[in-house]
Design a protein around this motif. Structure first.
Motif, PDB file in Angstrom:
ATOM      1  N   ALA A   1     -14.402-105.162 -14.731  1.00 37.19           N
ATOM      2  CA  ALA A   1     -15.071-104.142 -13.924  1.00 37.19           C
ATOM      3  C   ALA A   1     -14.141-103.566 -12.862  1.00 37.19           C
ATOM      4  CB  ALA A   1     -16.314-104.731 -13.270  1.00 37.19           C
ATOM      5  N   GLY A   2     -12.846-103.847 -12.968  1.00 40.65           N
ATOM      6  CA  GLY A   2     -11.896-103.415 -11.941  1.00 40.65           C
ATOM      7  C   GLY A   2     -11.969-101.921 -11.657  1.00 40.65           C
ATOM      8  N   ALA A   3     -12.028-101.114 -12.715  1.00 37.63           N
ATOM      9  CA  ALA A   3     -12.024 -99.665 -12.528  1.00 37.63           C
ATOM     10  C   ALA A   3     -13.261 -99.218 -11.746  1.00 37.63           C
ATOM     11  CB  ALA A   3     -11.991 -98.977 -13.889  1.00 37.63           C
ATOM     12  N   LEU A   4     -14.391 -99.886 -11.966  1.00 36.64           N
ATOM     13  CA  LEU A   4     -15.631 -99.480 -11.299  1.00 36.64           C
ATOM     14  C   LEU A   4     -15.663 -99.916  -9.836  1.00 36.64           C
ATOM     15  CD1 LEU A   4     -18.661-100.039 -13.705  1.00 36.64           C
ATOM     16  CD2 LEU A   4     -17.986 -97.937 -12.580  1.00 36.64           C
ATOM     17  N   VAL A   5     -15.154-101.109  -9.582  1.00 41.52           N
ATOM     18  CA  VAL A   5     -15.329-101.647  -8.236  1.00 41.52           C
ATOM     19  C   VAL A   5     -14.129-101.369  -7.324  1.00 41.52           C
ATOM     20  CG1 VAL A   5     -16.839-103.478  -9.032  1.00 41.52           C
ATOM     21  CG2 VAL A   5     -14.431-103.969  -8.723  1.00 41.52           C
ATOM     22  N   SER A   6     -12.982-100.976  -7.896  1.00 41.52           N
ATOM     23  CA  SER A   6     -11.815-100.815  -7.027  1.00 41.52           C
ATOM     24  C   SER A   6     -12.005 -99.718  -5.965  1.00 41.52           C
ATOM     25  CB  SER A   6     -10.543-100.598  -7.845  1.00 41.52           C
ATOM     26  OG  SER A   6     -10.682 -99.451  -8.622  1.00 41.52           O
ATOM     27  N   PRO A   7     -12.690 -98.575  -6.246  1.00 36.60           N
ATOM     28  CA  PRO A   7     -12.891 -97.607  -5.142  1.00 36.60           C
ATOM     29  C   PRO A   7     -13.692 -98.217  -3.990  1.00 36.60           C
ATOM     30  CG  PRO A   7     -13.420 -96.605  -7.260  1.00 36.60           C
ATOM     31  CD  PRO A   7     -13.224 -98.063  -7.517  1.00 36.60           C
ATOM     32  N   ILE A   8     -14.697 -99.021  -4.333  1.00 34.82           N
ATOM     33  CA  ILE A   8     -15.500 -99.657  -3.277  1.00 34.82           C
ATOM     34  C   ILE A   8     -14.603-100.614  -2.494  1.00 34.82           C
ATOM     35  CG2 ILE A   8     -17.536-101.073  -2.807  1.00 34.82           C
ATOM     36  CD1 ILE A   8     -18.607-100.219  -5.577  1.00 34.82           C
ATOM     37  N   ASP A   9     -13.860-101.423  -3.245  1.00 32.86           N
ATOM     38  CA  ASP A   9     -13.005-102.409  -2.593  1.00 32.86           C
ATOM     39  C   ASP A   9     -11.953-101.717  -1.711  1.00 32.86           C
ATOM     40  OD1 ASP A   9     -14.398-104.387  -3.754  1.00 32.86           O
ATOM     41  OD2 ASP A   9     -12.873-104.986  -5.211  1.00 32.86           O
ATOM     42  N   ARG A  10     -11.467-100.552  -2.201  1.00 32.51           N
ATOM     43  CA  ARG A  10     -10.441 -99.831  -1.432  1.00 32.51           C
ATOM     44  C   ARG A  10     -10.998 -99.367  -0.085  1.00 32.51           C
ATOM     45  NH1 ARG A  10      -8.601 -97.276  -5.811  1.00 32.51           N
ATOM     46  NH2 ARG A  10      -9.889 -95.456  -5.428  1.00 32.51           N
TER      47      ARG A  10
END
Lengths: 239, 662
Positions: free
Chosen positions: B199-208
């Motif tokens: 799920a990296g692609a989905l959650v990375s903007p949130i994490d960023r």
């Protein structure tokens, strides 16, 4: 991610379908038992009557093997119900003493594999001195079982397919909603109200902390975090 | 946000309820089509038999219109067949000569009419049997109640399977997305630990975004610290508390409850055997033994319970040394072998030995599971994890008996034992895959020793609680549910499947009522009162059996047992926990060990006493006497509590102890 989601939905659909199948099968077994008990109650009437007569004679001191008139009674009771194949009176060891079918005299009940309904014959001391055994046409049970099976198949198959399909549809819908929510969360302006309020509070506190707070200024972060309204345009974006 | 997990669970509940309701409707239609005609066929049989008897009276010269005692005979037929509203003898001219019952309230009642012939074959009149339509509806309704029970079982099994899938590691990516969205929904801006995997692609903007915010926060905080701005630091700390900003949120730890699916499957394996075990034991013993049927039925149950009781304390240390996962796996393997051996036992002695082997495995699995939960949880989370543990056992005890009963009825008891062996092996595999691997610990604590138990026995008020309430509660439960009720229902002609459904009454009530009574006991601060009241309710319910030993009173006893135990069980565990906490240190483990030992001894003593009493004084008196033990124990404990009022215990929460009552 998509593969995981689809795999998960497929497993859930299988679980739903399996549990419907399980429910349908157990319902079938329940109906089958109910059907059998009604049938056996029907044949049990004749067995009870013969057992009553044998017990009354035994209480008058007539031993079971000496109750010769039982043959005609068994014959009469067996004729009352066409589905009865034979009615026997066996002693406590299971040896047939009297029967509506003369060919069965002297046979051991235990060696006979046919389906039978049994009622005990007791003496005045409540000891079992024999059994009345009614053998009925197994086709009656088999026909009932087949009819019940057909009835439930008609109901269970659509229920099973429907449950599986509904789980897939709802699973896909939930997965799409989750994906959409995750995509929207990439933009802080589209975050849920509580997150936006927290973000606004953080920005406010950060701005003021960077400038340096005037001494003695009361803390108001809680109020701003709880009551912060979305900035103009955010609600439109959310909608 | 409900999320995929919660959403799919709710969806499956709704979908299954709808599908099972549809099947229930179909079952009702099928029952109407098959059972109603059979009842009419029975009416025909009765009418034919009565007509034959009356015809013979004519053959010996009794005039048809002067027959005596026909009404009484019809009354006796109605008493034996309550589904007949009316039985009449009518002449060929239509005059009613004799009658029993009255069907005038049923306008279109189904009827059987059989002519009575004279010796020449001339029709003298008819025997008329009118079927009570409400009796047909009642019979179909009873079938539907059974189908509804099956629906509940299906639903519970589905939910356990969903929990099994959701607890697996394969869906970690989905959980990573859900965790972040749920945190944002609550206004939490903390960073999340652990890799999001696929799920990296989905959650990375949130994490960023969250990461950037956290970095800015850290920089501002460092600046405020450098210039000694106490007001800014206070505001920043307040912000951290409210929003979690700058903190790292640990990945949701479900390690403690990871044992739930494996434990559920294992417990289900044992629960399958409940409805048919006494009958099967009798049949094996009858093959060449000299034991009385009641003793033959009770001995394997007693042996099982006694071994489980005796192994609880020593296995606590063994499971710790082996490691929880290894302990579970070895226990499940032993149990599976025991079930398989039970299925093929040629002799009664070997069957009892197989049950003893199963009991050793059962005890090891139980202790390892409980140890796993305790190892991976602490504080309030431990109570919650233990509550999940108990619920898995209760749900298994609810689902197992009806399923086992049906398998035994349809395929035979050996097949049901084989199914248990299969389930134990599946539990083994699930435990192997889901429980964390732990190292062999040769020097691990040896568990609770005899001296610890002796020390614990000196705790004030503990022995009154254990022997006044804990022992009698299990004594009554095991005697009633495992032996007396199954044997009596079997004697009354009930199938294993039907016995299994009766055995569901107790766990259904427990699952529903324990949380309620635990909360009530806390709210009114009356744990001792709830323990006494519960013991009285369950004991009096059993004692009522002497009034009228019937199905209705068996249900009353089971319902009273369920409510009584639900009232007392959590409060009882809380009182034991209070005593353990008051003693403190290593003696607390001794108190809990003693509690388990005494409680499980009740499980063993119950069926043993019930078997002896049933053979000596019969079902009703045996049940009543066992109920008396619970009532007398409650009185003993109440007296002890009155004396203890001078030195009250520390208060533990009954609701929190709900999880320790298995």
């Amino acid at each position: 991610m998509a593969r995981t989601t689809l795999g998960l939905i497929a497993v859930f659909a299988l679980i739903a379908a399996a549990c419907v199948a399980f429910g349908a099968y157990f319902s079938y077994v329940t109906l089958l038992n109910a059907h059998r008990s009604v049938i056996e109650a029907r044949f049990g009437i004749a067995a009870e009557r013969v057992a009553d007569v044998a017990e009354q004679a035994a209480s008058l001191g007539i031993a079971l093997p000496a109750q010769g008139t039982l043959t005609s009674l068994l014959d009469r009771e067996a004729r009352v119900e066409p589905a009865i194949r034979s009615m026997d009176l066996a002693d406590e060891r299971g040896i047939v003493l009297f029967s509506s079918d003369p060919a069965r005299l002297g046979l051991a009940e235990a060696q006979d594999g046919g389906r039978g309904l049994t009622r005990p014959v007791r003496n005045d001391l409540n000891e079992v001195i024999g059994h009345v055994v009614v053998r009925y046409d197994p086709q009656i049970l088999a026909a009932g079982a087949a009819a019940l099976g057909d009835d439930l198949k008609v109901i269970a198959l659509p229920a099973l397919i429907g449950a599986g399909a509904a789980t897939i549809v709802i699973g896909l819908l939930l997965a799409a909603l989750l994906r959409r929510a995750a995509r929207r969360a990439a933009d802080p302006g589209a975050w849920p109200p509580a997150a936006r309020a927290a973000l606004a509070a953080a920005e406010s506190v950060h701005r003021e902390a960077a400038r340096g707070f005037p001494p003695g200024k009361p803390t108001s972060g809680r109020a701003s975090a709880a009551g912060a309204a979305p900035r103009p345009g955010e609600s439109r974006r959310r909608a | 946000m409900i999320g995929l997990r919660g959403g799919i669970t709710v969806a499956i509940v709704l979908i299954l309820c709808s599908a099972l309701a549809f099947i229930g409707w179909g079952a009702e239609q099928a029952a109407q089509r098959t059972i109603a005609p059979e009842i009419l066929a029975k009416a025909n049989t009765v009418a034919r038999s009565a007509a034959d008897l009356i015809g013979r009276a004519g053959a010996v010269g009794v005039p048809f219109d002067r027959l005596e005692g026909v009404g009484d005979y019809f009354e006796s037929l109605r008493a034996a067949n309550p589904e007949f509203a009316q039985i009449s003898l009518v002449s060929a001219g239509g005059a009613e000569l004799a009658r029993a019952g009255d069907a005038s309230a049923f306008a279109a009642a189904p009827q059987a009419r059989i002519p009575v012939p004279d010796p020449s074959g001339r029709r003298l009149g008819d025997v008329l049997v009118l079927v009570d339509p409400t009796a047909v509806t009642a019979q179909v309704g009873a079938v539907l109640v059974d189908v509804a029970f099956i629906g509940i079982v299906s639903l519970l099994v589905a939910l356990e399977l969903v929990a099994l899938v959701v607890g697996s590691r394969g869906i970690g990516a989905l959980m990573a997305v859900e965790r972040r969205l749920k945190a944002l929904g609550r206004g939490v801006l903390a960073r999340h630990e652990g890799s999001p995997g696929a799920a990296g692609a989905l959650v990375s903007p949130i994490d960023r975004h969250v990461g950037a915010l956290a970095e800015r926060h850290a920089a501002i905080r460092a600046a405020a610290e450098a210039r000694g701005d106490a007001t800014a630091l206070s505001r920043l700390a307040d912000l951290e508390t409210r929003t979690g900003l700058g903190r790292v949120q640990a990945a949701e730890s479900e390690a403690a409850v990871a044992v739930r699916p494996a434990l559920f499957l294992f417990m289900l394996a044992e629960e399958l055997t409940r409805p048919f075990l006494p009958r099967f034991a009798q049949s094996v013993a009858a093959a060449g033994g000299s034991l009385s049927p009641d003793l033959a039925a009770s001995l394997p149950i007693v042996a099982f319970m006694a071994v489980v009781a005796l192994c609880q304390v020593p296995f606590a240390g063994l499971s710790e040394r082996l490691g929880r996962r290894r302990g579970f796996v070895i226990g499940a393997m032993l149990a599976a072998m025991g079930y398989a051996l039970s299925a093929v036992s040629p002799s009664y002695a070997l069957f009892v030995a197989a049950r003893v082997g199963t009991a050793v495995g059962y005890a090891l699995v139980f202790v390892s599971s409980q140890g796993h939960v305790v190892d991976f949880s602490a504080g309030a989370a431990r109570s919650a994890a233990l509550a999940v543990f108990v619920r898995a056992i209760m749900v298994a005890s609810l689902c197992g008996p009806p399923i086992g009963g049906v398998i035994a009825d349809r395929l035979g008891a050996p097949a049901a034992f084989t199914a248990s062996a299969g389930l134990a092996l599946v539990a083994l595999v699930v435990a192997f895959l889901t429980l964390p691997k732990t190292a062999w610990r040769a020097g691990a604590a040896a568990g609770v020793g005899l001296s610890d138990l002796k020390d614990a026995a000196r705790a004030p008020g503990l022995m009154a609680l254990l022997f006044g309430c804990a022992f009698p509660a299990k004594f009554l439960f095991a005697a009633l549910c495992f032996l007396l009720v199954p044997l009596e229902l079997q004697r009354l002609g009930y199938s294993s499947a039907a016995i299994g459904r009766f055995q569901m009454i107790y766990p259904v009530i427990m699952v529903l009522a324990v949380p309620f009574f635990a909360a009530m006991a806390d709210r009114f601060d009356a744990r001792g009162g709830f323990v006494v009241a519960g013991a009285l309710v369950s004991g009096l319910g059993a004692m009522a059996m002497v009034l009228n030993p019937s199905i209705a009173f068996i249900v009353v006893a089971l319902v009273a047992l369920g409510y009584g135990q639900a009232m007392s069980i959590a409060s009882q565990s809380a009182l034991v926990a209070d005593t353990a906490a008051a003693l403190g240190g290593g003696r607390a483990a001794g108190v809990l060990g003693l509690f388990r030992l005494v409680e499980r001894s009740g499980n063993a003593a119950g069926p043993a006493s019930a078997g002896f009493l049933m053979a000596s004084v019969g079902f009703a008196l045996a049940t009543a006497l066992i109920g008396t033990v619970a009532v007398a124990g409650a009185a003993l404990f109440a007296l002890s509590e009155l004396r203890m009022k001078q030195s009250p215990r520390r208060a533990s929460s009954a609701a929190a102890s709900e999880g320790s009552s298995a």
